[in-house]
Design a protein around this motif. Sequence first.
Motif, PDB file in Angstrom:
ATOM      1  N   UNK A 220      76.495 164.597 110.977  1.00  0.00           N
ATOM      2  CA  UNK A 220      74.987 164.297 110.082  1.00  0.00           C
ATOM      3  C   UNK A 220      73.993 163.599 110.855  1.00  0.00           C
ATOM      4  N   UNK A 221      74.573 162.946 111.880  1.00  0.00           N
ATOM      5  CA  UNK A 221      73.558 162.426 112.955  1.00  0.00           C
ATOM      6  C   UNK A 221      72.865 163.281 113.810  1.00  0.00           C
ATOM      7  N   UNK A 222      73.787 164.237 114.086  1.00  0.00           N
ATOM      8  CA  UNK A 222      73.316 165.301 115.009  1.00  0.00           C
ATOM      9  C   UNK A 222      72.115 166.305 114.296  1.00  0.00           C
ATOM     10  N   UNK A 223      72.442 166.331 112.939  1.00  0.00           N
ATOM     11  CA  UNK A 223      71.449 167.123 112.098  1.00  0.00           C
ATOM     12  C   UNK A 223      70.095 166.378 111.952  1.00  0.00           C
ATOM     13  N   UNK A 224      70.106 165.029 112.101  1.00  0.00           N
ATOM     14  CA  UNK A 224      68.995 164.114 111.867  1.00  0.00           C
ATOM     15  C   UNK A 224      68.222 164.238 113.097  1.00  0.00           C
ATOM     16  N   UNK A 225      68.917 164.118 114.341  1.00  0.00           N
ATOM     17  CA  UNK A 225      68.342 164.444 115.811  1.00  0.00           C
ATOM     18  C   UNK A 225      67.699 165.837 115.762  1.00  0.00           C
ATOM     19  N   UNK A 226      68.285 166.649 115.277  1.00  0.00           N
ATOM     20  CA  UNK A 226      67.863 168.105 115.478  1.00  0.00           C
ATOM     21  C   UNK A 226      66.403 168.341 114.613  1.00  0.00           C
ATOM     22  N   UNK A 229      63.956 163.649 112.026  1.00  0.00           N
ATOM     23  CA  UNK A 229      63.755 162.805 111.021  1.00  0.00           C
ATOM     24  C   UNK A 229      64.169 161.617 110.759  1.00  0.00           C
ATOM     25  N   UNK A 230      63.667 160.761 109.939  1.00  0.00           N
ATOM     26  CA  UNK A 230      64.203 159.229 110.077  1.00  0.00           C
ATOM     27  C   UNK A 230      65.625 159.036 109.612  1.00  0.00           C
ATOM     28  N   UNK A 231      65.788 159.696 108.677  1.00  0.00           N
ATOM     29  CA  UNK A 231      67.180 159.665 107.934  1.00  0.00           C
ATOM     30  C   UNK A 231      67.494 160.956 106.920  1.00  0.00           C
ATOM     31  N   UNK A 232      68.808 160.914 106.769  1.00  0.00           N
ATOM     32  CA  UNK A 232      69.351 161.947 105.843  1.00  0.00           C
ATOM     33  C   UNK A 232      70.149 161.287 104.721  1.00  0.00           C
ATOM     34  N   UNK A 233      69.961 161.436 103.530  1.00  0.00           N
ATOM     35  CA  UNK A 233      70.814 160.887 102.296  1.00  0.00           C
ATOM     36  C   UNK A 233      71.482 161.957 101.723  1.00  0.00           C
ATOM     37  N   UNK A 234      72.588 162.157 101.643  1.00  0.00           N
ATOM     38  CA  UNK A 234      73.607 163.156 101.137  1.00  0.00           C
ATOM     39  C   UNK A 234      73.863 162.668  99.561  1.00  0.00           C
ATOM     40  N   UNK A 235      73.435 163.325  98.374  1.00  0.00           N
ATOM     41  CA  UNK A 235      73.428 162.698  97.223  1.00  0.00           C
ATOM     42  C   UNK A 235      74.880 163.223  96.779  1.00  0.00           C
ATOM     43  N   UNK A 236      75.686 162.385  96.237  1.00  0.00           N
ATOM     44  CA  UNK A 236      77.220 162.818  95.810  1.00  0.00           C
ATOM     45  C   UNK A 236      77.580 162.517  94.319  1.00  0.00           C
ATOM     46  N   UNK A 237      76.573 162.575  93.687  1.00  0.00           N
ATOM     47  CA  UNK A 237      76.534 162.457  92.198  1.00  0.00           C
ATOM     48  C   UNK A 237      77.213 161.211  91.814  1.00  0.00           C
ATOM     49  N   UNK A 238      78.273 160.948  91.110  1.00  0.00           N
ATOM     50  CA  UNK A 238      78.868 159.635  90.708  1.00  0.00           C
ATOM     51  C   UNK A 238      79.429 158.949  91.886  1.00  0.00           C
ATOM     52  N   UNK A 245      71.316 157.160 109.561  1.00  0.00           N
ATOM     53  CA  UNK A 245      70.189 156.737 110.226  1.00  0.00           C
ATOM     54  C   UNK A 245      69.861 157.154 111.601  1.00  0.00           C
ATOM     55  N   UNK A 246      68.928 157.873 111.704  1.00  0.00           N
ATOM     56  CA  UNK A 246      68.650 158.584 113.094  1.00  0.00           C
ATOM     57  C   UNK A 246      68.692 157.480 114.211  1.00  0.00           C
ATOM     58  N   UNK A 247      67.721 156.677 114.122  1.00  0.00           N
ATOM     59  CA  UNK A 247      67.533 155.755 115.287  1.00  0.00           C
ATOM     60  C   UNK A 247      68.653 154.861 115.756  1.00  0.00           C
ATOM     61  N   UNK A 248      69.457 154.356 114.975  1.00  0.00           N
ATOM     62  CA  UNK A 248      70.543 153.624 115.243  1.00  0.00           C
ATOM     63  C   UNK A 248      71.999 154.310 115.157  1.00  0.00           C
ATOM     64  N   UNK A 249      71.926 155.715 114.604  1.00  0.00           N
ATOM     65  CA  UNK A 249      73.059 156.515 114.621  1.00  0.00           C
ATOM     66  C   UNK A 249      73.933 155.838 113.344  1.00  0.00           C
TER      67      UNK A 249
END
Length: 332
Positions: A220-226, A229-238, A245-249
């Motif tokens: 997920x971090x590699x995707x954010x770097x590619x 973008x600042x961050x990725x949040x994958x929504x997981x329902x319940x 977070x890309x900057x800090x990993x």
Amino acid sequence: MAAGDPLVVIGDALLDIDVEGRADRCSPDTTAPVVDVAHRTFRPGGAGLAARLAAAQEREVVLIAGFAEDEAAGRLRGLLDSHVRVIALPQRGSTVCKQRVRAIGPCAPNGHARARQSRRPILITRIDSGAGQVGADLLPDEAVAVLAAARAVLVSDYGGGAAAHPQIRGLLRAHADHVPIVWDPHPRGPVPIPGAALVTPNHAEALTLLSGRLDDGPDLWRLAKGWAVGAIAVTLGTEGALVCLRASGKRLRIPLPSVAKAPDGADTCGAGDSFAVAAAARLAEGRGPESAVRRAVLAAAEFVGSGAAAAFSETEAATVSGASAAWDRLWT
């Protein structure tokens, strides 16, 4: 931000339709249930629902989206115009409509017992129609000015072309260093623009992007770097959300408290839009992505628990013969 700076939603507005009635018999030539329609409800979907959700929080909200020249688009505008400021882009083709058919009765899926237990009709099928697409026409000056004044932008991509519009992408890239941008992606849409503050794929979309791997590891971090973008949040329902977070990993799971979980069978339509709107509003307040996601997880749960998108619906009684009787005996 100065008073009056709008929260801007850019994307693809849809018309959602719910058809409800009784299924007391099956078609004589198949096992398909025959639904006696009691009523239909109409509500904005996609970016239209996101804009209505944002407006419910008493923010100044502007929706930039494509609208076709058809009856469905007229109904959609009627559901939006008194609540949000709409800047319409030309749309080629017809309005995308998503129609869910629900029924209660012995011929509904799983019969009468399950419907009585849940106290709501059972989903039989969904019928999608329309294939409208936003082209590459120049934006109206009003849209350019609104983006320059935005306090936050939510890109609500439903694969209808707005997120791929070259001028929109160029303006968003130019403003991304000082305006938080939340990007809610779609499998048929483009990648987010570099500089977006937060990208919010759901679980299935993330699995596709990561070739079937989703864990707390580095993918997920590699995707954010590619994407830059600042961050990725994958929504997981319940289960809440998984944030990177890309900057800090830094990667962390943000769970949904058990007390906030909606009952089984609750309608979750629009929960992802609610999540993205809440995150955009939090970022507009100057909060970081982790804080934005924590608030968004709770906001999506509250949305589902309060009846989801039903509050934004307009109900129309069916005019077919027998509809009144079907409605009268819907729960008998």
